[in-house]
Design a protein around this motif. Structure first.
Motif, PDB file in Angstrom:
ATOM      1  N   ARG A  67     -66.571  26.371 -43.108  1.00  0.00           N
ATOM      2  CA  ARG A  67     -66.711  25.994 -41.707  1.00  0.00           C
ATOM      3  C   ARG A  67     -66.995  24.513 -41.538  1.00  0.00           C
ATOM      4  NH1 ARG A  67     -69.000  31.615 -39.654  1.00  0.00           N
ATOM      5  NH2 ARG A  67     -70.603  31.298 -41.218  1.00  0.00           N
ATOM      6  N   ASN A  68     -67.631  23.902 -42.525  1.00  0.00           N
ATOM      7  CA  ASN A  68     -68.058  22.518 -42.332  1.00  0.00           C
ATOM      8  C   ASN A  68     -67.118  21.452 -42.871  1.00  0.00           C
ATOM      9  OD1 ASN A  68     -70.563  22.451 -40.793  1.00  0.00           O
ATOM     10  ND2 ASN A  68     -71.306  23.799 -42.405  1.00  0.00           N
ATOM     11  N   LEU A  69     -66.392  21.749 -43.917  1.00  0.00           N
ATOM     12  CA  LEU A  69     -65.511  20.694 -44.432  1.00  0.00           C
ATOM     13  C   LEU A  69     -64.495  20.227 -43.386  1.00  0.00           C
ATOM     14  CD1 LEU A  69     -64.908  20.784 -48.211  1.00  0.00           C
ATOM     15  CD2 LEU A  69     -66.928  20.315 -46.865  1.00  0.00           C
ATOM     16  N   PRO A  70     -63.938  21.132 -42.590  1.00  0.00           N
ATOM     17  CA  PRO A  70     -63.041  20.651 -41.541  1.00  0.00           C
ATOM     18  C   PRO A  70     -63.718  19.666 -40.588  1.00  0.00           C
ATOM     19  CG  PRO A  70     -62.720  22.986 -41.857  1.00  0.00           C
ATOM     20  CD  PRO A  70     -63.915  22.601 -42.694  1.00  0.00           C
ATOM     21  N   LEU A  71     -65.007  19.868 -40.350  1.00  0.00           N
ATOM     22  CA  LEU A  71     -65.740  18.925 -39.501  1.00  0.00           C
ATOM     23  C   LEU A  71     -65.837  17.562 -40.171  1.00  0.00           C
ATOM     24  CD1 LEU A  71     -68.751  20.923 -38.029  1.00  0.00           C
ATOM     25  CD2 LEU A  71     -66.752  20.033 -36.833  1.00  0.00           C
ATOM     26  N   LEU A  72     -66.089  17.578 -41.469  1.00  0.00           N
ATOM     27  CA  LEU A  72     -66.184  16.312 -42.201  1.00  0.00           C
ATOM     28  C   LEU A  72     -64.841  15.589 -42.164  1.00  0.00           C
ATOM     29  CD1 LEU A  72     -68.399  16.868 -45.331  1.00  0.00           C
ATOM     30  CD2 LEU A  72     -68.970  16.113 -43.063  1.00  0.00           C
ATOM     31  N   VAL A  73     -63.777  16.368 -42.258  1.00  0.00           N
ATOM     32  CA  VAL A  73     -62.455  15.755 -42.201  1.00  0.00           C
ATOM     33  C   VAL A  73     -62.255  15.129 -40.825  1.00  0.00           C
ATOM     34  CG1 VAL A  73     -59.977  16.201 -42.180  1.00  0.00           C
ATOM     35  CG2 VAL A  73     -61.411  17.267 -43.916  1.00  0.00           C
ATOM     36  N   GLU A  74     -62.617  15.899 -39.806  1.00  0.00           N
ATOM     37  CA  GLU A  74     -62.434  15.413 -38.442  1.00  0.00           C
ATOM     38  C   GLU A  74     -63.239  14.137 -38.204  1.00  0.00           C
ATOM     39  OE1 GLU A  74     -62.629  17.627 -34.258  1.00  0.00           O
ATOM     40  OE2 GLU A  74     -62.801  18.955 -35.993  1.00  0.00           O
ATOM     41  N   SER A  75     -64.403  14.076 -38.818  1.00  0.00           N
ATOM     42  CA  SER A  75     -65.253  12.908 -38.614  1.00  0.00           C
ATOM     43  C   SER A  75     -64.747  11.708 -39.400  1.00  0.00           C
ATOM     44  CB  SER A  75     -66.673  13.225 -39.057  1.00  0.00           C
ATOM     45  OG  SER A  75     -66.744  13.250 -40.472  1.00  0.00           O
ATOM     46  N   GLY A  76     -63.761  11.938 -40.252  1.00  0.00           N
ATOM     47  CA  GLY A  76     -63.193  10.826 -41.008  1.00  0.00           C
ATOM     48  C   GLY A  76     -63.958  10.509 -42.288  1.00  0.00           C
ATOM     49  N   LEU A  77     -64.987  11.290 -42.591  1.00  0.00           N
ATOM     50  CA  LEU A  77     -65.778  10.980 -43.780  1.00  0.00           C
ATOM     51  C   LEU A  77     -65.111  11.439 -45.072  1.00  0.00           C
ATOM     52  CD1 LEU A  77     -69.323  11.767 -42.405  1.00  0.00           C
ATOM     53  CD2 LEU A  77     -68.496   9.557 -43.201  1.00  0.00           C
ATOM     54  N   ILE A  78     -64.356  12.498 -44.979  1.00  0.00           N
ATOM     55  CA  ILE A  78     -63.590  12.932 -46.144  1.00  0.00           C
ATOM     56  C   ILE A  78     -62.167  13.205 -45.703  1.00  0.00           C
ATOM     57  CG2 ILE A  78     -65.628  14.076 -47.085  1.00  0.00           C
ATOM     58  CD1 ILE A  78     -64.336  16.744 -46.469  1.00  0.00           C
ATOM     59  N   ARG A  79     -61.290  13.396 -46.647  1.00  0.00           N
ATOM     60  CA  ARG A  79     -59.928  13.794 -46.305  1.00  0.00           C
ATOM     61  C   ARG A  79     -59.385  14.676 -47.396  1.00  0.00           C
ATOM     62  NH1 ARG A  79     -58.339   8.192 -46.446  1.00  0.00           N
ATOM     63  NH2 ARG A  79     -58.387   7.489 -48.580  1.00  0.00           N
ATOM     64  N   ARG A  80     -58.432  15.480 -46.983  1.00  0.00           N
ATOM     65  CA  ARG A  80     -57.729  16.274 -47.960  1.00  0.00           C
ATOM     66  C   ARG A  80     -56.891  15.336 -48.794  1.00  0.00           C
ATOM     67  NH1 ARG A  80     -57.144  21.516 -47.563  1.00  0.00           N
ATOM     68  NH2 ARG A  80     -58.241  22.533 -45.844  1.00  0.00           N
ATOM     69  N   VAL A  81     -56.869  15.543 -50.090  1.00  0.00           N
ATOM     70  CA  VAL A  81     -56.025  14.734 -50.944  1.00  0.00           C
ATOM     71  C   VAL A  81     -54.601  15.234 -50.783  1.00  0.00           C
ATOM     72  CG1 VAL A  81     -55.524  14.061 -53.303  1.00  0.00           C
ATOM     73  CG2 VAL A  81     -57.881  14.445 -52.590  1.00  0.00           C
ATOM     74  N   PRO A  82     -53.707  14.384 -50.329  1.00  0.00           N
ATOM     75  CA  PRO A  82     -52.334  14.840 -50.157  1.00  0.00           C
ATOM     76  C   PRO A  82     -51.651  14.990 -51.503  1.00  0.00           C
ATOM     77  CG  PRO A  82     -52.515  12.530 -49.563  1.00  0.00           C
ATOM     78  CD  PRO A  82     -53.888  12.982 -49.967  1.00  0.00           C
ATOM     79  N   GLY A  83     -50.521  15.677 -51.518  1.00  0.00           N
ATOM     80  CA  GLY A  83     -49.782  15.855 -52.768  1.00  0.00           C
ATOM     81  C   GLY A  83     -49.882  17.287 -53.233  1.00  0.00           C
ATOM     82  N   GLU A  84     -48.764  17.827 -53.608  1.00  0.00           N
ATOM     83  CA  GLU A  84     -48.662  19.241 -53.939  1.00  0.00           C
ATOM     84  C   GLU A  84     -49.704  19.722 -54.935  1.00  0.00           C
ATOM     85  OE1 GLU A  84     -45.725  21.666 -56.900  1.00  0.00           O
ATOM     86  OE2 GLU A  84     -45.248  19.660 -56.179  1.00  0.00           O
ATOM     87  N   SER A  85     -49.810  18.963 -56.040  1.00  0.00           N
ATOM     88  CA  SER A  85     -50.662  19.457 -57.118  1.00  0.00           C
ATOM     89  C   SER A  85     -52.128  19.394 -56.743  1.00  0.00           C
ATOM     90  CB  SER A  85     -50.407  18.647 -58.376  1.00  0.00           C
ATOM     91  OG  SER A  85     -50.633  17.279 -58.095  1.00  0.00           O
ATOM     92  N   SER A  86     -52.452  18.644 -55.699  1.00  0.00           N
ATOM     93  CA  SER A  86     -53.866  18.515 -55.346  1.00  0.00           C
ATOM     94  C   SER A  86     -54.180  19.349 -54.120  1.00  0.00           C
ATOM     95  CB  SER A  86     -54.213  17.057 -55.116  1.00  0.00           C
ATOM     96  OG  SER A  86     -53.091  16.267 -54.963  1.00  0.00           O
ATOM     97  N   ASP A  87     -53.473  20.428 -54.014  1.00  0.00           N
ATOM     98  CA  ASP A  87     -53.700  21.393 -52.961  1.00  0.00           C
ATOM     99  C   ASP A  87     -55.160  21.825 -52.935  1.00  0.00           C
ATOM    100  OD1 ASP A  87     -52.505  22.840 -50.925  1.00  0.00           O
ATOM    101  OD2 ASP A  87     -52.557  24.665 -52.132  1.00  0.00           O
ATOM    102  N   GLY A  88     -55.762  21.790 -51.744  1.00  0.00           N
ATOM    103  CA  GLY A  88     -57.133  22.279 -51.655  1.00  0.00           C
ATOM    104  C   GLY A  88     -58.185  21.322 -52.205  1.00  0.00           C
ATOM    105  N   ARG A  89     -57.800  20.073 -52.444  1.00  0.00           N
ATOM    106  CA  ARG A  89     -58.767  19.095 -52.942  1.00  0.00           C
ATOM    107  C   ARG A  89     -59.149  18.120 -51.832  1.00  0.00           C
ATOM    108  NH1 ARG A  89     -59.952  18.658 -57.825  1.00  0.00           N
ATOM    109  NH2 ARG A  89     -59.135  20.262 -59.194  1.00  0.00           N
ATOM    110  N   PHE A  90     -60.372  17.658 -51.919  1.00  0.00           N
ATOM    111  CA  PHE A  90     -60.864  16.693 -50.946  1.00  0.00           C
ATOM    112  C   PHE A  90     -61.379  15.464 -51.675  1.00  0.00           C
ATOM    113  CE2 PHE A  90     -61.265  20.867 -49.151  1.00  0.00           C
ATOM    114  CZ  PHE A  90     -60.954  20.714 -47.810  1.00  0.00           C
ATOM    115  N   GLU A  91     -61.554  14.391 -50.925  1.00  0.00           N
ATOM    116  CA  GLU A  91     -62.220  13.228 -51.482  1.00  0.00           C
ATOM    117  C   GLU A  91     -62.949  12.548 -50.334  1.00  0.00           C
ATOM    118  OE1 GLU A  91     -59.149  10.670 -52.998  1.00  0.00           O
ATOM    119  OE2 GLU A  91     -58.320  10.248 -51.023  1.00  0.00           O
TER     120      GLU A  91
END
Lengths: 158, 158
Positions: A67-91
């Motif tokens: 529930r919270n990681l999407p909020l962090l993404v929205e806030s710009g503090l983290i992002r999903r790592v793009p790229g097929e092999s890094s599916d489901g990864r954040f930084e």
DNA sequence: TCCTTATTGCGACTGGTTTCCATTACCAAC
DNA sequence: GTTGGTAATGGAAACCAGTCGCAATAAGGA
């Protein structure tokens, strides 16, 4: 002292403001998540994060992370790592300078690099297409020096 | 006559050889899959493919697709489309020369491009690290010309 | 401190993918 | 053309990451 050096604390402030703006609340779990995310300078999955937090003694549930990681993404503090092999990864974003990767197909090692020529060429492309770039990701797969050396010893292999 | 023009037939040959090399067999289902994949020049999902084949009267099951697409990927005839938003999508490779992508964060459009400067810069990097590249993948996320224009109308947005 | 309401944990649930296993079909050798 | 060994297949069950519903908990402003 309250400079850029303390990424976790800065991130906490940023997130607190983000939450307040939307009438959401800062909680123990959220604090723990932010702290963890900004303490570690590496990509992570939901599970990595969950395990790390549990090891630290936090008792939050996976649902809370989901529930919270999407909020962090929205806030710009983290992002999903793009790229097929890094599916489901954040930084996390603060204090994580841009880099690309060489990925060895044999040993799996990832070598980080950055290169201005590359950035320049990309800027040119974007200009040509009237495209405003926000971020990019380049992965080059192949064989690293070490594995190539090992290979050349027994070239019949494979 | 047996030139590059007939992508489905060429692909069929290539795949037949690939299968033979590994002691696998060419089957009716596999033929149908290849034909379908190379007849359509667009990204597709497992489900797209399944429906298309069923509409053509093929009676294969989804399980068969799930088992065979990885083989097609391994054979180099198709590849997964990179990029988070295109999760689970594939594209065929023959007659689809190497390209990279600009991906619009607003409308999701993917613009294909290729650029020799970029390739050169990458080669330089690889040389510097003693890395032997096999393939690469570059995605640039940002805002396309169209969406930027739309945005500039209401600049306060965001 | 009280009270409203966001947050949380748990378990049920979902949709996409994989596995199991009995049946079918390749295809190389006869 | 027939046979036999083995790969391929379909359907159902299992799996798994992620989501949802609901009752209990806890922020945090009044």
């Amino acid at each position: 002292m309250n400079s850029k050096k303390n990424a976790p604390a800065d991130a906490l402030d940023t997130f607190a403001r983000f939450l307040q703006d939307r009438g959401l609340r800062m909680t123990r779990d959220r604090r723990a998540i932010i702290r963890q995310v900004f303490e570690v300078h590496a990509h992570f999955t939901m599970d990595d994060l969950f395990i790390a937090l549990r090891l630290k003694g936090e008792r939050l549930s996976k649902t809370t992370l989901y529930r919270n990681l999407p909020l962090l993404v929205e806030s710009g503090l983290i992002r999903r790592v793009p790229g097929e092999s890094s599916d489901g990864r954040f930084e996390h974003v603060l204090g994580h300078p841009h880099h690309d990767h060489l990925i060895c197909l044999e040993c799996g090692r990832e070598i980080e690099f950055s290169c201005t020529d590359l950035e320049t060429a990309q800027d040119n492309i974007c200009r040509r297409y009237g495209f405003h770039p926000v971020w990019h990701r380049l992965g080059i797969w192949g064989y690293c020096r070490r594995c190539r050396a090992r290979r050349s010893v027994k070239p019949k292999e494979r």
